[in-house]
Structures are given as structure tokens and as C-alpha cells.
Motif scaffolding. Structure first.
Motif, PDB file in Angstrom:
ATOM      1  N   ILE A 220       7.156 -11.480 -14.975  1.00 64.77           N
ATOM      2  CA  ILE A 220       6.439 -10.267 -14.598  1.00 64.77           C
ATOM      3  C   ILE A 220       7.378  -9.351 -13.821  1.00 64.77           C
ATOM      4  CG2 ILE A 220       4.416  -9.341 -13.417  1.00 64.77           C
ATOM      5  CD1 ILE A 220       3.276 -12.205 -13.427  1.00 64.77           C
ATOM      6  N   GLU A 221       7.482  -8.102 -14.249  1.00 64.65           N
ATOM      7  CA  GLU A 221       8.241  -7.104 -13.497  1.00 64.65           C
ATOM      8  C   GLU A 221       7.284  -6.337 -12.590  1.00 64.65           C
ATOM      9  OE1 GLU A 221      10.876  -4.600 -15.703  1.00 64.65           O
ATOM     10  OE2 GLU A 221      11.151  -6.093 -17.302  1.00 64.65           O
ATOM     11  N   CYS A 222       7.666  -6.199 -11.324  1.00 62.42           N
ATOM     12  CA  CYS A 222       6.783  -5.571 -10.348  1.00 62.42           C
ATOM     13  C   CYS A 222       7.512  -4.526  -9.514  1.00 62.42           C
ATOM     14  CB  CYS A 222       6.212  -6.623  -9.382  1.00 62.42           C
ATOM     15  SG  CYS A 222       5.173  -7.868 -10.149  1.00 62.42           S
ATOM     16  N   THR A 223       6.743  -3.565  -9.050  1.00 63.61           N
ATOM     17  CA  THR A 223       7.200  -2.672  -7.989  1.00 63.61           C
ATOM     18  C   THR A 223       6.335  -2.923  -6.761  1.00 63.61           C
ATOM     19  OG1 THR A 223       5.749  -0.898  -8.782  1.00 63.61           O
ATOM     20  CG2 THR A 223       8.032  -0.888  -9.562  1.00 63.61           C
ATOM     21  N   LEU A 224       6.853  -2.577  -5.601  1.00 67.70           N
ATOM     22  CA  LEU A 224       6.116  -2.798  -4.362  1.00 67.70           C
ATOM     23  C   LEU A 224       4.903  -1.871  -4.303  1.00 67.70           C
ATOM     24  CD1 LEU A 224       5.864  -4.118  -1.558  1.00 67.70           C
ATOM     25  CD2 LEU A 224       7.355  -2.300  -0.682  1.00 67.70           C
ATOM     26  N   PHE A 225       3.726  -2.453  -4.264  1.00 64.65           N
ATOM     27  CA  PHE A 225       2.481  -1.685  -4.164  1.00 64.65           C
ATOM     28  C   PHE A 225       2.108  -1.467  -2.699  1.00 64.65           C
ATOM     29  CE2 PHE A 225      -2.202  -1.476  -3.996  1.00 64.65           C
ATOM     30  CZ  PHE A 225      -2.430  -0.421  -4.866  1.00 64.65           C
ATOM     31  N   ASP A 226       2.259  -2.508  -1.907  1.00 66.56           N
ATOM     32  CA  ASP A 226       1.956  -2.428  -0.485  1.00 66.56           C
ATOM     33  C   ASP A 226       2.460  -3.704   0.172  1.00 66.56           C
ATOM     34  OD1 ASP A 226       1.021  -1.476   1.912  1.00 66.56           O
ATOM     35  OD2 ASP A 226      -1.061  -1.250   1.266  1.00 66.56           O
ATOM     36  N   LYS A 227       2.461  -3.732   1.488  1.00 68.61           N
ATOM     37  CA  LYS A 227       2.801  -4.954   2.221  1.00 68.61           C
ATOM     38  C   LYS A 227       1.971  -5.012   3.481  1.00 68.61           C
ATOM     39  CE  LYS A 227       5.774  -3.541   5.769  1.00 68.61           C
ATOM     40  NZ  LYS A 227       6.013  -4.069   7.110  1.00 68.61           N
ATOM     41  N   TYR A 228       1.741  -6.230   3.934  1.00 69.45           N
ATOM     42  CA  TYR A 228       0.914  -6.425   5.120  1.00 69.45           C
ATOM     43  C   TYR A 228       1.563  -7.480   6.000  1.00 69.45           C
ATOM     44  CZ  TYR A 228      -3.159  -7.435   8.054  1.00 69.45           C
ATOM     45  OH  TYR A 228      -3.998  -7.600   9.120  1.00 69.45           O
ATOM     46  N   ASP A 229       1.857  -7.121   7.225  1.00 68.49           N
ATOM     47  CA  ASP A 229       2.434  -8.057   8.183  1.00 68.49           C
ATOM     48  C   ASP A 229       1.313  -8.785   8.916  1.00 68.49           C
ATOM     49  OD1 ASP A 229       5.163  -7.480   7.716  1.00 68.49           O
ATOM     50  OD2 ASP A 229       4.978  -5.647   8.907  1.00 68.49           O
ATOM     51  N   ILE A 230       1.340 -10.115   8.838  1.00 63.95           N
ATOM     52  CA  ILE A 230       0.343 -10.929   9.530  1.00 63.95           C
ATOM     53  C   ILE A 230       0.810 -11.140  10.963  1.00 63.95           C
ATOM     54  CG2 ILE A 230      -0.821 -13.157   9.606  1.00 63.95           C
ATOM     55  CD1 ILE A 230      -0.538 -13.307   6.586  1.00 63.95           C
ATOM     56  N   VAL A 231       0.049 -10.630  11.898  1.00 64.40           N
ATOM     57  CA  VAL A 231       0.399 -10.700  13.322  1.00 64.40           C
ATOM     58  C   VAL A 231      -0.475 -11.750  13.995  1.00 64.40           C
ATOM     59  CG1 VAL A 231       0.504  -9.438  15.502  1.00 64.40           C
ATOM     60  CG2 VAL A 231       1.124  -8.299  13.356  1.00 64.40           C
ATOM     61  N   HIS A 232       0.149 -12.703  14.671  1.00 63.97           N
ATOM     62  CA  HIS A 232      -0.601 -13.755  15.353  1.00 63.97           C
ATOM     63  C   HIS A 232      -1.455 -13.126  16.459  1.00 63.97           C
ATOM     64  CE1 HIS A 232      -1.614 -17.397  17.486  1.00 63.97           C
ATOM     65  NE2 HIS A 232      -1.109 -18.112  16.489  1.00 63.97           N
ATOM     66  N   ASP A 234      -2.644 -14.245  19.169  1.00 65.52           N
ATOM     67  CA  ASP A 234      -2.340 -14.658  20.541  1.00 65.52           C
ATOM     68  C   ASP A 234      -0.988 -14.155  21.032  1.00 65.52           C
ATOM     69  OD1 ASP A 234      -4.758 -16.009  20.680  1.00 65.52           O
ATOM     70  OD2 ASP A 234      -3.889 -17.897  19.962  1.00 65.52           O
ATOM     71  N   THR A 235      -0.007 -14.148  20.126  1.00 65.97           N
ATOM     72  CA  THR A 235       1.360 -13.816  20.545  1.00 65.97           C
ATOM     73  C   THR A 235       1.786 -12.399  20.179  1.00 65.97           C
ATOM     74  OG1 THR A 235       2.342 -14.639  18.487  1.00 65.97           O
ATOM     75  CG2 THR A 235       1.990 -16.235  20.278  1.00 65.97           C
ATOM     76  N   GLY A 236       1.096 -11.796  19.203  1.00 70.29           N
ATOM     77  CA  GLY A 236       1.501 -10.482  18.735  1.00 70.29           C
ATOM     78  C   GLY A 236       2.733 -10.496  17.852  1.00 70.29           C
ATOM     79  N   VAL A 237       3.189 -11.702  17.483  1.00 74.45           N
ATOM     80  CA  VAL A 237       4.383 -11.845  16.654  1.00 74.45           C
ATOM     81  C   VAL A 237       3.999 -11.795  15.175  1.00 74.45           C
ATOM     82  CG1 VAL A 237       6.264 -13.418  16.004  1.00 74.45           C
ATOM     83  CG2 VAL A 237       5.580 -13.203  18.413  1.00 74.45           C
ATOM     84  N   SER A 238       4.793 -11.097  14.378  1.00 70.18           N
ATOM     85  CA  SER A 238       4.592 -11.061  12.931  1.00 70.18           C
ATOM     86  C   SER A 238       5.111 -12.365  12.339  1.00 70.18           C
ATOM     87  CB  SER A 238       5.316  -9.866  12.305  1.00 70.18           C
ATOM     88  OG  SER A 238       5.202  -9.897  10.896  1.00 70.18           O
ATOM     89  N   THR A 239       4.197 -13.238  11.930  1.00 65.66           N
ATOM     90  CA  THR A 239       4.573 -14.577  11.477  1.00 65.66           C
ATOM     91  C   THR A 239       4.792 -14.681   9.971  1.00 65.66           C
ATOM     92  OG1 THR A 239       2.232 -15.173  11.344  1.00 65.66           O
ATOM     93  CG2 THR A 239       3.393 -15.690  13.395  1.00 65.66           C
TER      94      THR A 239
END
Length: 311
Positions: A220-232, A234-239
Motif C-alpha cells: 500500500i502506498e500512502c501519504t500522511l493524512f494526519d498524526k496524533y501524539d499520545i500524551v500521558h 500524568d506526566t505530559g510526555v508524548s509516549t
């Protein structure tokens, strides 16, 4: 106490060599654990030109009727024997357990998982390829897939590359080249190409810069549609980072298609991810028609009415 083959079996996902073993001995122990006491792989059983790799069987409980409980069959009764009492359960509080414990529970219980073998290119032209089992199809319109990658101990090259160039390919892994694909998961230094380590072949894509894997029968060939950073919370860190890919083109080898022009699972022989370092291959399948209210609604209403009267 010396480390035995059995004692390293559940340590394979650790990035550190356990219990004082040097890297070579640890790897040898893991390899031995994958071989010792097990029957050899029989290539003839999975030969695409021979008998199909998947045998179709009848579905379980073909006489089941709407509303009947799981325990209405012998198979169901045996299954529910393990769920009678509170003591039959282990409970894991995600806020109290170590992250490592929750991770190993997730990959062992949420399975089998499809594998995205992702090819990407950096802004400066370095090519990368790596497998990800936090992967799924999301939407047919627009056609979207998603990949989730951990950001520890650092952001993955795949994630960084896709965000930089906005393009990538996903290649489905089949049984004949699972060993090569597994080799690409190595934590190689930046000057080492995973393509060369794995011995796989680059095939030019038609819509994106990242090559697809020639050995893959479904790419499958793809282009970036979107991205989402999961932030903890409790810590505020992008895990972790979830990458959403917009499908631009799908490549399918003709010899894995069925009469309807769709991939035949017996020919595609796609490999899935299980827990620890285990992979899975579907060898049996059955078909179940999806119920329809137009055809089954009247029967269901009668069954429910009779049950209410009996109560």
C-alpha cells in the motif's frame, strides 16, 4: 543461578541483555528456545503451488439459534468452566502496574495482530524499513490506515521520516519471507541499512518516494493524512505517535487473487503477531453469514417473545 533457555523466553522484548548474559549467549539461548523440542517447519505444507496453506472447516456450533447462551453447547460449557468464581480471574490495575507489565499483557492478549512492514525515506534520502504490529485499517472512504509507534527511548525513524516527507508504504508480510522481515526489526546503528540486513528488494512506488517491498504480494502506498501524539495524562510526555495514512495505491500480485479478484488468504499467507516473540499463521478458517434483520428479524422477535412469556 544460571540463566536457562526457559527463563529467557519471556524476556525477548527487553532492550537489555538480562541477568548478566552477554549479547551472543542471550541470542543463542533465544534461538535455541525457538527450536528445541519443536517439530521442524515443513515447507511442503505451505507451498503456494501445492495444497492451500489454509483449510476451510465448518463453523463451530452450526445448530446455534438466536438467543441461546454460550453454555448451550458442550464447547461453550467447557469454555465457561474457567469463569465461574471471582478467584478464577486475575485483575491488573493499569494505574498501579508497571508500564512493562501492561505492555506485555496487551501484546499477549490483543492478538493476532496484523503487521505493517513500513518503508519510509528521511528528508535527506536515508531509507528505512521496520515492522509495526499496532496497525489497522480505519476507513474505506477516504481509504485510511493507522500505525502506532512508541516514542521511547526516542522517536522512531519511521515516525520522523513520515512526518518529514509525508509519504510511506505498508507491505504485508507473507510466510516465505517472515525471517527477513523479522531481521529488519534490529536496532541497527544509523550507518547500517535494514534493507541490506534483511536481504529484501526495493521496488519503485508509483505515487510516493518510499519504495515498496518486491517480496510483498500486497503493498500500500500512502501519504500522511494526519498524526496524533499520545500524551500521558500524568506526566505530559508524548509516549507514542499515531500516524494516519491516506491510501494512494494498492499493489497486489495476481497469483494471490481469487476468482473475485480479491486476495485469497490461502495464497497470501499473511503472518500475524502474537505475544512475546511469537508469530502466527492462519491454517484453518470458517465462514459465518452476517445476520440480517430483513431475513432474521421475525424469527428473533418470536424467540424473544417466547422467552419473556417463559420468564
Amino acid at each position: 543461578m544460571p540463566t536457562t533457555i526457559k527463563s529467557v523466553f519471556n524476556l525477548e522484548t527487553s532492550t537489555n541483555t538480562p541477568l548478566g548474559l552477554d549479547t551472543t549467549n542471550y541470542h543463542e539461548a533465544l534461538v535455541a528456545n525457538c527450536l528445541d523440542g519443536l517439530p521442524p517447519f515443513e515447507e511442503s505444507s505451505y507451498n503456494p503451488s501445492g495444497e492451500p496453506a489454509i483449510k476451510y472447516i465448518q463453523p463451530p456450533n452450526p445448530g446455534w439459534k438466536f438467543g441461546e447462551s454460550v453454555e448451550s453447547t458442550e464447547l461453550g460449557r467447557k469454555w465457561m468452566e474457567g469463569a465461574k468464581f471471582e478467584d478464577d480471574w486475575e485483575h491488573f490495575d493499569a494505574e498501579k502496574e508497571e508500564n512493562r507489565k501492561i505492555y506485555t499483557l496487551m501484546i499477549s492478549g490483543i492478538q493476532p495482530r496484523p503487521i505493517a512492514f513500513v518503508s519510509s525515506v528521511s528528508a535527506t534520502g536515508e531509507e528505512n524499513i521496520a515492522p509495526f504490529s499496532f496497525f489497522q485499517a480505519l476507513s474505506p472512504s477516504p481509504p485510511l490506515i493507522m500505525i502506532s509507534a512508541l516514542n521511547a527511548p526516542r522517536v522512531k525513524d519511521t515516525t520522523a521520516n513520515i512526518q518529514a516527507t509525508k509519504e510511506f508504504t505498508v507491505n504485508i508480510i507473507s510466510l516465505p519471507w517472515i525471517v527477513q522481515a523479522n531481521a529488519a526489526s534490529i536496532d541497527a546503528p544509523v550507518h547500517i541499512s535494514e534493507w541490506e540486513v534483511a536481504g529484501l528488494t526495493k521496488e519503485p512506488s508509483t505515487h510516493v518516494r518510499a519504495p515498496r517491498v518486491k517480496e510483498s504480494a500486497f503493498s500500500i502506498e500512502c501519504t500522511l493524512f494526519d498524526k496524533y501524539d499520545i500524551v500521558h495524562p500524568d506526566t505530559g510526555v508524548s509516549t507514542s505517535t499515531i500516524t494516519f495514512g491516506l491510501i494512494k495505491c494498492i499493489h497486489v500480485r495476481k497469483d494471490v487473487l481469487n476468482a473475485r479478484g480479491l486476495p485469497d488468504p490461502a495464497k497470501l499467507q499473511s503472518v500475524s503477531r502474537l505475544g512475546d516473540i511469537s508469530y502466527g499463521l492462519t491454517t484453518e478458517a470458517f465462514r459465518l453469514p452476517r445476520p440480517s434483520w430483513a431475513s432474521d428479524g421475525e424469527t428473533i422477535e418470536k424467540i424473544l417473545e417466547e422467552r419473556q412469556k417463559a420468564e
